[in-house]
Enzyme design. Structure first.
Site, PDB file in Angstrom:
ATOM      1  N   GLU A 292       0.751  -1.170   0.091  1.00 15.43           N
ATOM      2  CA  GLU A 292      -0.143   0.041   0.031  1.00 15.43           C
ATOM      3  C   GLU A 292       0.665   1.463   0.176  1.00 15.43           C
ATOM      4  O   GLU A 292       0.441   2.184  -0.673  1.00 15.43           O
ATOM      5  CB  GLU A 292      -0.984  -0.065   1.162  1.00 15.43           C
ATOM      6  CG  GLU A 292      -1.964  -1.037   1.262  1.00 15.43           C
ATOM      7  CD  GLU A 292      -2.742  -1.230   2.716  1.00 15.43           C
ATOM      8  OE1 GLU A 292      -3.888  -0.756   2.286  1.00 15.43           O
ATOM      9  OE2 GLU A 292      -2.014  -0.809   3.667  1.00 15.43           O
ATOM     10  N   LYS A 406       0.803  -0.266  26.882  1.00 14.76           N
ATOM     11  CA  LYS A 406       0.581   0.736  27.796  1.00 14.76           C
ATOM     12  C   LYS A 406       1.336   0.240  29.051  1.00 14.76           C
ATOM     13  O   LYS A 406       0.925  -0.083  30.269  1.00 14.76           O
ATOM     14  CB  LYS A 406      -0.886   0.617  28.216  1.00 14.76           C
ATOM     15  CG  LYS A 406      -1.856   1.216  27.363  1.00 14.76           C
ATOM     16  CD  LYS A 406      -1.362   2.628  26.934  1.00 14.76           C
ATOM     17  CE  LYS A 406      -2.715   3.297  26.296  1.00 14.76           C
ATOM     18  NZ  LYS A 406      -2.466   4.778  25.573  1.00 14.76           N
TER      19      LYS A 406
END
Length: 502
Positions: A292, A406
């Site tokens: 892409e 996280k």
């Protein structure tokens, strides 16, 4: 007057973006160029946003439906979202302000396979497209458009739109002309095979043919693409890249891949660029990309002579590499091809080229289903993008990701994904910094230990605990305990971590 506009008639339609905004009305369906921060309109979004603000200030409604190739930039998606100028958006976004509006229910968003999206607009699935706004490097003598740093869905939008606005951006290198390969699939019932058998095949024109009579405005700009720098490679990214390259070596060992036959597709980000950095010192030669986006790592591989061709629909470069591309586009035209995303992402060509696909994910479960879009099943991050096009149709489809996020609060390997974007039928290989889980040829229960082995050690006991509970269920084809399948996500929602309190 810029020499970028070679058509006499269209020179007479040059105006400011503010003047061109008169052609955008409340309720319009608008298709714009752009893909991953490259080749999007630079002036018109702000003008439309200002028109929306003025209308809202008068107590009037003003919003549009926006169709793109993929993500754009803060000065496009961001300003339109901030101005409440959008009612509906598709097929992909990555802007923080837009994301917040979507997750708050203030903006309708539809996540669509990128290879499908242009066709769906052109065929009228969403109604008549009113306006196409497309960035160009140049307008030819015949009034055709030479695209800039992306193609995306521009061809379909230009075909379908009743009115066309062209932004001619002099920041974009004029030497991009010749890099594009514009070919479109004929409409039903007259479709034919796409004549691409190798990533480097050129089958079309270097420009987009349009009806000049539909052009209502030409806007001149001189503004850069949104080119975000990539993060410095960290130890986790390098370990993941090393594991992926070890996997490629294994494929060579078993005769399923050759050192001069690697055709790659890669998602965007730090880990994919780490993979490409690793390829630089590998045994792989004559690498091809059918993908892409062109990233920094691919440019490096081309410069080193390791990659012979890269076919994509857009650039996704850092500021340094965007400048390099602008300065040396004439040289890179020999190695880089920019196509419409309906071709770069087309299942037919993906299957034929036999590429190995590598994409990111938010999470995967113990049976090999993957979630690329939603945190805890409800909070949209970006969207599916083209990962579905490539995962479903690749020779080998892989997902590469750190094992935790996280600061260790979130596990990338869970008992049951909270949202399914890629089913177990499509995903084949998963890679984290802890190894490779090759699920090919394995029944669901056989995949479990492979997936747990690449999870972060902190979460392995919790996964094993769930497997023990699920193994007591009545049916054992794909054992689940629905009372506890989403315990990881429930803990995250309630306490901010998937880990159990000690």
């Amino acid at each position: 007057m810029t020499d970028r506009i070679a058509n006499d008639s269209l020179r007479g339609r040059v105006m400011t973006a503010e003047e061109a905004a008169q052609f955008i009305a409340h309720g319009d369906k608008v298709g714009i160029s752009g893909f991953t921060g490259a080749g999007y309109p630079k002036a018109m979004p702000a003008a439309i946003a200002e028109k929306a603000k003025e209308a809202h200030g008068r107590g009037e409604d003003f919003s549009i439906d926006l169709f793109t190739g993929a993500s754009t930039a803060p000065e496009c998606d961001g300003v339109l979202a901030e101005a409440n100028a959008l009612r509906y958006r598709m097929p992909y976004q990555s802007d923080p302000q837009m994301r917040n509006k979507i997750n708050a229910g203030e903006l309708k968003f539809q996540d669509i396979h990128l290879s499908h999206s242009g066709m769906m607009v052109e065929e009228g699935f969403f109604g008549q497209l009113d306006v196409a706004i497309v960035e160009a490097v140049r307008i030819t003598e015949e009034g055709n458009i030479v695209p800039s740093s992306s193609v995306g869905n521009s061809v379909e939008f230009l075909n379908a739109a009743q009115r066309i606005i062209i932004e001619v951006n002099e920041w974009q290198s004029a030497e991009l002309e010749g890099m594009h390969d514009i070919w479109t699939v004929p409409p039903l019932p007259n479709r034919v095979p796409i004549p691409i058998t190798k990533a480097g095949d050129r089958i079309g024109t270097t420009y987009v043919e349009i009806d000049p009579e539909k052009v209502v405005a030409v806007v001149l700009t001189n503004d850069p693409d949104r080119n975000a720098p990539f993060k410095a490679l960290d130890a986790v990214s390098e370990q993941i890249a090393g594991n992926f390259l070890d996997f490629l070596e294994t494929e060579v060992k078993f005769g399923r891949l050759t050192y001069d036959g690697y055709v790659m597709q890669s998602g965007v980000g730090n880990v994919p660029n780490a993979v490409m950095a690793g390829l630089m010192d590998s045994k792989f030669e004559n690498i091809q990309a059918y993908t892409e986006v062109i990233q920094d790592g691919m440019v490096n591989l081309i410069d080193a002579g390791k990659m012979t061709v890269a076919s994509a629909t857009s650039f996704s470069l850092s500021p340094e590499y965007a400048e390099k591309m602008n300065n040396e586009a004439s040289r890179y035209r020999n190695s880089i091809i920019l196509r419409p995303q309906s071709i770069s992402n087309h299942p037919e060509v993906i299957r034929r080229t036999g590429l190995i696909a590598s994409n990111g994910m938010i999470e995967a479960d113990i049976y090999g289903n993957a979630n690329s879009t939603h945190i805890n099943g409800t909070r949209l991050m970006n969207a599916l993008g083209g990962s579905g096009d490539f995962t479903r149709n690749a020779y080998i489809s892989s997902f590469i990701s750190p094992s935790v996020a996280k600061d260790g609060a979130i596990s990338a390997i869970v008992p049951f994904v909270s949202h399914v974007d890629h089913t177990e039928h499509d995903a084949m290989v998963f890679v984290t910094e802890y190894g490779v889980a090759d699920l090919r040829g394995l029944a669901p229960r056989e995949r479990v230990q492979k997936m747990i082995s690449i999870a972060h050690p902190t979460f392995r006991p919790l996964l094993e605990e769930y497997v023990e509970q699920a193994s007591k269920s009545k049916y054992q084809a794909t054992p689940h305990d629905l009372r506890h399948a989403f315990d990881f996500h429930l803990r995250m929602d309630e306490t901010g971590t998937m880990q159990k309190e000690s």
